[in-house]
Design a protein around this motif. Structure first.
Motif, mmCIF file in Angstrom:
data_model
loop_
_atom_site.group_PDB
_atom_site.id
_atom_site.type_symbol
_atom_site.label_atom_id
_atom_site.label_comp_id
_atom_site.label_asym_id
_atom_site.label_seq_id
_atom_site.Cartn_x
_atom_site.Cartn_y
_atom_site.Cartn_z
ATOM 1 N N SER A 44 13.757 10.078 -9.830
ATOM 2 C CA SER A 44 13.275 9.743 -11.167
ATOM 3 C C SER A 44 12.824 8.290 -11.284
ATOM 4 N N VAL A 45 13.329 7.434 -10.414
ATOM 5 C CA VAL A 45 12.921 6.027 -10.464
ATOM 6 C C VAL A 45 12.065 5.683 -9.246
ATOM 7 N N GLY A 46 12.645 5.815 -8.057
ATOM 8 C CA GLY A 46 11.939 5.403 -6.851
ATOM 9 C C GLY A 46 10.672 6.193 -6.591
ATOM 10 N N LYS A 47 10.798 7.490 -6.477
ATOM 11 C CA LYS A 47 9.659 8.341 -6.107
ATOM 12 C C LYS A 47 8.603 8.383 -7.205
ATOM 13 N N ASP A 48 9.028 8.530 -8.454
ATOM 14 C CA ASP A 48 8.074 8.661 -9.553
ATOM 15 C C ASP A 48 7.339 7.360 -9.857
ATOM 16 N N ILE A 49 7.980 6.216 -9.673
ATOM 17 C CA ILE A 49 7.362 4.944 -10.036
ATOM 18 C C ILE A 49 6.652 4.297 -8.846
ATOM 19 N N ILE A 50 7.329 4.174 -7.734
ATOM 20 C CA ILE A 50 6.732 3.497 -6.575
ATOM 21 C C ILE A 50 5.730 4.398 -5.864
ATOM 22 N N GLY A 51 5.969 5.693 -5.858
ATOM 23 C CA GLY A 51 5.050 6.627 -5.198
ATOM 24 C C GLY A 51 5.680 7.273 -3.986
ATOM 25 N N GLU A 52 5.284 8.488 -3.726
ATOM 26 C CA GLU A 52 5.899 9.269 -2.651
ATOM 27 C C GLU A 52 5.701 8.645 -1.285
ATOM 28 N N ARG A 53 4.610 7.915 -1.093
ATOM 29 C CA ARG A 53 4.318 7.349 0.213
ATOM 30 C C ARG A 53 5.180 6.134 0.540
ATOM 31 N N ASP A 54 5.529 5.321 -0.465
ATOM 32 C CA ASP A 54 6.151 4.020 -0.202
ATOM 33 C C ASP A 54 7.587 3.869 -0.693
ATOM 34 N N PHE A 55 8.133 4.852 -1.387
ATOM 35 C CA PHE A 55 9.380 4.612 -2.128
ATOM 36 C C PHE A 55 10.636 4.563 -1.272
ATOM 37 N N LYS A 56 10.669 5.262 -0.136
ATOM 38 C CA LYS A 56 11.916 5.456 0.604
ATOM 39 C C LYS A 56 12.613 4.163 1.022
ATOM 40 N N PRO A 57 11.905 3.145 1.522
ATOM 41 C CA PRO A 57 12.627 1.923 1.930
ATOM 42 C C PRO A 57 13.329 1.198 0.781
ATOM 43 N N PHE A 58 12.957 1.498 -0.464
ATOM 44 C CA PHE A 58 13.497 0.760 -1.594
ATOM 45 C C PHE A 58 14.579 1.519 -2.357
ATOM 46 N N VAL A 59 14.867 2.732 -1.926
ATOM 47 C CA VAL A 59 15.908 3.519 -2.597
ATOM 48 C C VAL A 59 17.273 2.823 -2.518
ATOM 49 N N PRO A 60 17.689 2.279 -1.371
ATOM 50 C CA PRO A 60 18.998 1.598 -1.347
ATOM 51 C C PRO A 60 19.103 0.452 -2.351
ATOM 52 N N LEU A 61 18.038 -0.336 -2.495
ATOM 53 C CA LEU A 61 18.055 -1.438 -3.456
ATOM 54 C C LEU A 61 18.168 -0.908 -4.882
ATOM 55 N N LEU A 62 17.331 0.062 -5.226
ATOM 56 C CA LEU A 62 17.345 0.613 -6.581
ATOM 57 C C LEU A 62 18.683 1.280 -6.886
ATOM 58 N N VAL A 97 16.487 -1.251 -13.606
ATOM 59 C CA VAL A 97 16.051 -0.662 -12.335
ATOM 60 C C VAL A 97 14.631 -0.114 -12.459
ATOM 61 N N LEU A 98 14.294 0.441 -13.612
ATOM 62 C CA LEU A 98 12.934 0.927 -13.829
ATOM 63 C C LEU A 98 11.924 -0.208 -13.701
ATOM 64 N N LEU A 99 12.218 -1.360 -14.316
ATOM 65 C CA LEU A 99 11.334 -2.512 -14.202
ATOM 66 C C LEU A 99 11.270 -3.023 -12.772
ATOM 67 N N THR A 100 12.391 -2.961 -12.059
ATOM 68 C CA THR A 100 12.386 -3.350 -10.649
ATOM 69 C C THR A 100 11.417 -2.489 -9.851
ATOM 70 N N ALA A 101 11.457 -1.179 -10.074
ATOM 71 C CA ALA A 101 10.539 -0.268 -9.383
ATOM 72 C C ALA A 101 9.090 -0.556 -9.760
ATOM 73 N N ILE A 102 8.845 -0.870 -11.027
ATOM 74 C CA ILE A 102 7.483 -1.188 -11.473
ATOM 75 C C ILE A 102 6.978 -2.457 -10.795
ATOM 76 N N TYR A 103 7.829 -3.464 -10.686
ATOM 77 C CA TYR A 103 7.429 -4.720 -10.044
ATOM 78 C C TYR A 103 7.148 -4.497 -8.553
ATOM 79 N N ILE A 104 7.954 -3.700 -7.908
ATOM 80 C CA ILE A 104 7.732 -3.403 -6.483
ATOM 81 C C ILE A 104 6.439 -2.639 -6.316
ATOM 82 N N GLN A 105 6.219 -1.650 -7.162
ATOM 83 C CA GLN A 105 4.981 -0.874 -7.090
ATOM 84 C C GLN A 105 3.759 -1.780 -7.287
ATOM 85 N N GLY A 106 3.877 -2.723 -8.222
ATOM 86 C CA GLY A 106 2.764 -3.656 -8.443
ATOM 87 C C GLY A 106 2.491 -4.542 -7.232
ATOM 88 N N SER A 107 3.518 -4.915 -6.499
ATOM 89 C CA SER A 107 3.336 -5.735 -5.294
ATOM 90 C C SER A 107 2.650 -4.966 -4.175
#
Length: 268
Positions: A85-103, A253-263
């Motif tokens: 709901s946070v990592g995959k939906d916000i960052i995207g299916e291609r890039d989200f996995k490395p950031f799941v532990p942080l989120l 955490v939602l904003l964290t995912a948004i900031y990562i996605q923007g980067s």
């Protein structure tokens, strides 16, 4: 006018409102701080939260079964919520996995430390201390900047502050606004949103409790019925505060995912 009346009431033996100092209990080990901040209740609760979170998820994963038990199911559901709901939906299916532990770590650390404010005898959200909020936002701040540089090189800063399609006449003003909002305002609001909400909510609960005690115990007889109303309002605010504590962990955490996605994005 109210602010002037409260000290006068305190001097006359009337209602004494709670203050910020009431939230900062005496240090447990003051000798650990040569520069003024010893080991206090807030630091103890931070360590306790790490122990509780680690224990829960280790226990949930210890005896994994095809048909999960209650503890395993709760642990898997909690993990999947952050992952999907946070990592995959916000960052995207291609890039989200490395950031799941942080989120995942941020969400449950903030959630538990927020909920400490609603647990009897503990009754202190550690995130109501600005240092905790600054530290968490600082981790996120450097994370998305480093990710942006790693992805785009030094050109990331141009991507971050130069929107596409802006007329050249107003481009300098837009770039200045983007620099301020992205690299200065964003980390400040990310931290203060969490800190201020937890501090304000806890102060409201303290004020309701102090007001109820004063009206029911110390006030004149004709004021005592107001204590029932204050008590009812305090109970309502208590449950509302629990909702806010959960929502603030999610928002951070939602904003964290948004900031990562923007980067990681190619354009802004």
């Amino acid at each position: 006018m109210i602010a002037l009346a409260l000290p006068a009431a305190a001097n006359e033996g009337g209602f004494v409102p709670p203050t910020l100092e009431d939230m900062h209990l005496p240090e447990i080990l003051p000798w650990m701080a040569p520069y003024g901040e010893g080991f206090g209740k807030q630091m103890l609760l931070v360590l306790l939260s790490v122990v509780l979170i680690s224990w829960f998820f280790i226990a949930a994963a210890r005896r994994r079964q095809l048909v999960p038990g209650k503890l395993q199911y709760l642990g898997e559901m909690s993990y999947n919520f952050v992952r999907n709901s946070v990592g995959k939906d916000i960052i995207g299916e291609r890039d989200f996995k490395p950031f799941v532990p942080l989120l995942f770590s941020l969400f449950f650390f903030i959630l538990v430390n927020n909920l400490f404010g609603s647990i009897p005898l503990i009754q202190m959200p550690t995130t109501s201390h600005v240092g905790t909020a600054y530290a968490l936002a600082g981790i996120v701040y450097f994370t998305w900047i480093v990710l942006g540089i790693k992805k785009h090189g030094i050109g990331y800063f141009k991507l971050a502050v130069v929107p596409s399609g802006v007329p050249k006449a107003i481009l300098p003003l837009v770039v200045l606004i983007e620099i301020i909002s992205t690299f200065l305002v964003r980390p400040v609001t990310h931290s203060l949103r969490l800190f201020a909400t937890m501090l304000a909510g806890h102060l409201i609960i303290m004020l309701a409790a102090a007001g109820t005690q004063f009206l029911l115990v110390d006030a004149d007889f004709w004021l005592k019925p107001l204590g029932i109303l204050t008590l009812a309002g305090g109970v309502g605010m208590y449950f509302f505060e629990i909702l806010i504590q959960v929502l603030q962990a999610y928002v951070f955490v939602l904003l964290t995912a948004i900031y990562i996605q923007g980067s990681l994005a190619e354009e802004h």
